[in-house]
Each structure stands twice: as C-alpha cells, then as structure tokens.
Enzyme design. Structure first.
Site, PDB file in Angstrom:
ATOM      1  N   TYR A  44      50.228 -88.477 -60.179  1.00  0.00           N
ATOM      2  CA  TYR A  44      50.387 -89.769 -60.848  1.00  0.00           C
ATOM      3  C   TYR A  44      50.045 -90.857 -59.848  1.00  0.00           C
ATOM      4  O   TYR A  44      50.512 -90.834 -58.706  1.00  0.00           O
ATOM      5  CB  TYR A  44      51.837 -89.929 -61.335  1.00  0.00           C
ATOM      6  CG  TYR A  44      52.126 -91.261 -61.987  1.00  0.00           C
ATOM      7  CD1 TYR A  44      51.468 -91.641 -63.151  1.00  0.00           C
ATOM      8  CD2 TYR A  44      53.066 -92.141 -61.450  1.00  0.00           C
ATOM      9  CE1 TYR A  44      51.734 -92.866 -63.759  1.00  0.00           C
ATOM     10  CE2 TYR A  44      53.345 -93.364 -62.050  1.00  0.00           C
ATOM     11  CZ  TYR A  44      52.672 -93.722 -63.206  1.00  0.00           C
ATOM     12  OH  TYR A  44      52.942 -94.937 -63.806  1.00  0.00           O
ATOM     13  N   ASP A  63      47.992 -91.097 -51.521  1.00  0.00           N
ATOM     14  CA  ASP A  63      48.950 -91.912 -52.268  1.00  0.00           C
ATOM     15  C   ASP A  63      50.343 -91.472 -51.828  1.00  0.00           C
ATOM     16  O   ASP A  63      50.877 -90.475 -52.282  1.00  0.00           O
ATOM     17  CB  ASP A  63      48.745 -91.705 -53.775  1.00  0.00           C
ATOM     18  CG  ASP A  63      49.709 -92.549 -54.604  1.00  0.00           C
ATOM     19  OD1 ASP A  63      50.698 -93.049 -54.034  1.00  0.00           O
ATOM     20  OD2 ASP A  63      49.479 -92.685 -55.815  1.00  0.00           O
ATOM     21  N   LYS A 106      57.638 -97.822 -53.363  1.00  0.00           N
ATOM     22  CA  LYS A 106      59.007 -97.306 -53.507  1.00  0.00           C
ATOM     23  C   LYS A 106      59.888 -97.552 -52.281  1.00  0.00           C
ATOM     24  O   LYS A 106      60.391 -98.641 -52.091  1.00  0.00           O
ATOM     25  CB  LYS A 106      58.957 -95.818 -53.867  1.00  0.00           C
ATOM     26  CG  LYS A 106      58.322 -95.579 -55.255  1.00  0.00           C
ATOM     27  CD  LYS A 106      58.722 -94.254 -55.834  1.00  0.00           C
ATOM     28  CE  LYS A 106      57.890 -93.854 -57.035  1.00  0.00           C
ATOM     29  NZ  LYS A 106      58.482 -94.069 -58.329  1.00  0.00           N
TER      30      LYS A 106
HETATM   31  N1  PMP Z   1      51.741 -93.340 -57.035  1.00  0.00           N
HETATM   32  C1  PMP Z   1      52.722 -92.413 -57.047  1.00  0.00           C
HETATM   33  C2  PMP Z   1      52.546 -91.159 -56.255  1.00  0.00           C
HETATM   34  C3  PMP Z   1      53.890 -92.639 -57.779  1.00  0.00           C
HETATM   35  O1  PMP Z   1      54.846 -91.698 -57.805  1.00  0.00           O
HETATM   36  C4  PMP Z   1      54.031 -93.860 -58.480  1.00  0.00           C
HETATM   37  C5  PMP Z   1      55.294 -94.182 -59.265  1.00  0.00           C
HETATM   38  N2  PMP Z   1      56.098 -93.141 -59.615  1.00  0.00           N
HETATM   39  C6  PMP Z   1      52.981 -94.775 -58.441  1.00  0.00           C
HETATM   40  C7  PMP Z   1      51.855 -94.491 -57.697  1.00  0.00           C
HETATM   41  C8  PMP Z   1      53.066 -96.067 -59.190  1.00  0.00           C
HETATM   42  O2  PMP Z   1      53.963 -96.919 -58.575  1.00  0.00           O
HETATM   43  P1  PMP Z   1      54.649 -98.121 -59.388  1.00  0.00           P
HETATM   44  O3  PMP Z   1      55.540 -97.516 -60.402  1.00  0.00           O
HETATM   45  O4  PMP Z   1      55.365 -98.897 -58.325  1.00  0.00           O
HETATM   46  O5  PMP Z   1      53.530 -98.903 -59.995  1.00  0.00           O
END
Ligand code: PMP
Length: 431
Positions: A143, A243, A271
C-alpha cells in the site's frame, strides 16, 4: 464484557453527517462498532462508554511513544504558544532535516509534507523527472496511499491483469488512465523482478516497495531480495524507492534501510516520524533531490514544514534516540514476548495460525501453513475468523485492528503484554 451503547449512538449520529460515518474508509469496518474515544494516555485508551483498552492500533502506527507522552506533549505545547504554522521558514525545518540526514542512510536532503500519500506522490514525481521515464513497478499487496496513480491491489488483492499489462483501479472514481504506467509485480520473487525489469527497462522510472511487506502479513524480504533489487535498479538506471511509512523509525532509527543494510535512492517516511502529528518526508540522494532545488520538480503544500509538525518530529526523534537504542530494545523485547505468547496460545488451543513479527510490528493470522512468506499464501488466511477474534478482543478490553496488524509503543509494559496474552488465550479458547 464491554458494551458499546454510546459508541453505537454516536455512530448512528455520525452517519447522518460524516461521509461513510468515519474520517477514513478503513475505520468504518471495526466490529462490533467503530469506537468513539474520550481520552487516551500511555498504552491505554478510554472509550466514550468508559471501557478501557490496551491499545495496539496506535492510530494505525504513528503513536510510537504511546498516547500523550508527557515530555513530547510539553515540547509540542510550548511550540504551539509560538504559533502553529507561518507559511515561512523557521529553524525547526533545518534542525529536523539535519537530523534526518544524519540518521537515514539514503538522505542527503529532505522534502517535508503532511501524509504518506503526499510523500509517495513527490517521490514518484522526482523519479520520473530524474529518469525521464514514466512507468512504475509496484508490488501486489503493498500500500502506498490512496492517490489515483498508485492506488491498486490493496486492500483488495488480485488486481494484476494479464502479463502485468493492465492494473485495475482500487476505487470507483479513479481515472481510467491513472494506472496505465503501473506494472504490478509479485513481491519477494527476484526472478520475476529481473524479467519485468529487463523487458521494460527503457520505460521504467522507478521501483517502489515496502521493504517489509507490512500491509499484507508483515512479510520479511527473502535473504538477498532487497540487495538484488538494489543491484538490478542500479544496473538499469532505475530509481529505487523504499516506502518506509511503516518501517521508518519502527525497525530502528534508520528504518528498514539501516536494518537490512540496503540503501534506496529515495525513502518515504510518515506515521511514527512525528508521534501522531501529520508529517511525512521524502529523503533522498542529492542528485535526485536537486530537481527540487532547481525548481524543475514542484513540491507544494500549504502546511508543509509547520512549526507543529517540525517540533513533533524533533520531539519524537529525540525521545526515540535516548539511551542508545533502549527504546528499540524495549519494543523489540515487548513485541517478541507478545508474539511468542500468542503463538503458544494458538498451539495450546489447536488453532492453526501464524504470527509474523519484525521489530515493533507484527501480523497475526489464522492459516494452516507452516509459514507465510509470500502474498499468495497470505491471501489464503481466514480473515472472517480473525475479524471475529478482533471483535471479541475489543469486548475484552484489547484494541487491535480487524486486519491483523499490531503495533506496540515504547510505553507498553510487560504487564500490558501479559494481560493481552491472557485475554487472547481466553478468546481463542472460546473461538
Ligand atoms: N505507505 C505505506 C507503506 C503505508 O502503510 C501508508 C498508510 N498506511 C501510506 C503509504 C499512506 O500514508 P497516509 O495514510 O499517511 O497517507
């Protein structure tokens, strides 16, 4: 057993005025009801009905120091008294960027934004501008936020079209053309990656990966896989993006890249970086980041670099850095204790299950396999049964995600963990 009368009433009220009932689509799925919170402190959260929980949701990951950490809160409060955001520059930006360039192997320079989704957008833009190519390799089950050009294959699994030529939209309303540059590839399979890279090298700008597949089963990379990814992307002149929105500051101060010793060209952080305040960052090699210096790549955002987010980032990283890694060894030991306890309990009750743990994050699932290390196997888990387990845990005072992913913080105690194992044991016995 907890009851949820007030949460149920609030949920009904919310659905009249809040689209989808909750501020993010994922939250509406919590059973028996999406919880309404009255307060939270440390590892505990109190709901509107007065039920107390040990919290392993931790706001989907950011609360690495737990709720309302006293020192963190004092630093953020003090900063707020000097103004929340200026739309101008301040020393906090330089301080936080300098700290990140010191601790993150991939970071010569840093670009700040507000969410993981935005940071992914900047990273893809940088990679395309740098390589002057447009295709993106991303992996099944990962994701990377909800923007149109990348949202697919999560949480719905199988969206890989024939010979990775078609990638299906993750939601209604997504532009039909938005995913035309995406090549959706199986993760943890070096041969497949090499095949796709070799075939499409002239068109591919970047490979974007979660370095640990946290969003689908907490799957660790096979030995040598990330190294191979690094080697192949370097060979073909393709930008490698990690990521690290989940792994960043969780698998250690230097994230997955530090832990595995593989340095990407760009790293994406969110996060845990600011302990619960909206902040994300792209950190990368000078050669690529210079595109922002030159004004070739636009990087925008009204609230970027707010004093609130910079202070929260500095406070979080200062507290995580205290005591030469003590915060990380505590979380590692705590999560290990929890994972081992849950595994024993599954065994005791003859329930086939797997608990995949890395650092302070883990995924628990019901599945009859000796191990789960690839996405296809992960898809065979019994998620309906796990949803029942999560809702029974909620009724017994343990807050976990219905998806199976657990986080812990630096302030979860052994007592919290032992109580959690005891509760899980009772819930599993009756499952
Ligand atoms: N990349 C990863 C690996 C994530 O787990 C998430 C959110 N769970 C995101 C991007 C997106 O981040 P946000 O919810 O702060 O937009």
């Amino acid at each position: 057993m907890n009851t949820f009368k007030i949460s149920e009433q609030s949920w009904l009220k919310a659905k009249r005025v809040v689209a989808g009932g909750a501020a993010s689509s994922l939250r509406a799925s919590m059973k028996p009801v999406p919880l309404y919170v009255s307060s939270a402190s440390g590892s505990k959260l109190l709901d509107a009905d007065g039920n107390e929980y040990i919290d392993y949701l931790l706001a989907y990951g950011p609360l690495i120091l737990g709720h309302a950490h006293p020192e963190w809160t004092a630093l953020v409060q003090n900063s707020l008294l000097r103004g929340v955001t200026y739309g101008l520059q301040h020393e906090g930006e330089i301080e936080l960027a300098s700290l990140l360039t010191d601790i993150l192997p991939c970071a010569d320079k840093v670009a700040f934004s507000g969410s993981g989704t935005e940071a992914v957008m900047i990273a893809l833009r940088l990679a395309r501008a740098y390589t002057r190519k447009s295709k993106v390799i991303r992996f099944e089950g990962h994701y990377h936020g909800w923007s149109d050009t990348i949202f697919t294959s999560f949480p719905s699994p199988d969206m890989r079209g024939e010979a990775e030529k078609v990638t299906m939209a993750g939601t209604a309303g997504q532009s039909e053309n938005a995913l035309q540059d995406i090549l959706l590839v199986k993760w943890n399979d070096a041969e497949e990656l090499e095949r796709v890279l070799t075939e499409h090298a002239d068109e591919i700008a970047c490979v974007i990966t979660e370095p640990v597949m946290c969003n689908s089963g907490c799957l660790a990379p096979n030995p040598g896989y990330l190294e191979r990814m690094r080697e192949l992307t370097t060979r073909f002149g393709i930008v490698l993006i990690f990521d690290e929105v989940i792994t960043g500051f969780r698998l250690g101060l230097s994230g997955a890249q530090g832990r595995f010793g593989v340095t990407p060209d760009l790293g994406i952080f969110g996060k845990a970086i600011a302990g619960g305040v909206a902040l994300s960052a792209v950190a990368g090699k000078a050669d690529i980041m210079r595109l922002i210096d030159e004004g070739t790549v636009n990087h925008l955002g009204t609230l970027n670099g707010s004093t609130l987010s910079m202070t929260a980032g500095l406070a979080t990283l200062a507290l995580l850095s205290e005591g030469e890694g003590r915060a990380y060894s505590r979380m590692e030991e705590g999560m290990n204790r929890l994972a081992s306890g849950l595994r024993k309990s599954l065994q005791r009750h003859g329930i086939p299950g797997i608990v995949n743990r890395i650092g302070s994050v883990m995924h628990m699932m019901f599945i009859d396999k000796p191990e789960v290390s690839d996405f296809d196997t992960f898809q065979q888990r019994d998620s309906a049964r796990y949803t029942v387990f999560a809702s029974k845990m909620l009724e017994a005072g343990i807050l976990i995600r219905p998806s199976g992913l657990w986080y812990i913080s630096t302030v979860h105690t052994d007592e919290d963990i032992d109580r959690t194992i005891g509760t899980a044991d009772q819930v599993l016995a009756a499952l």
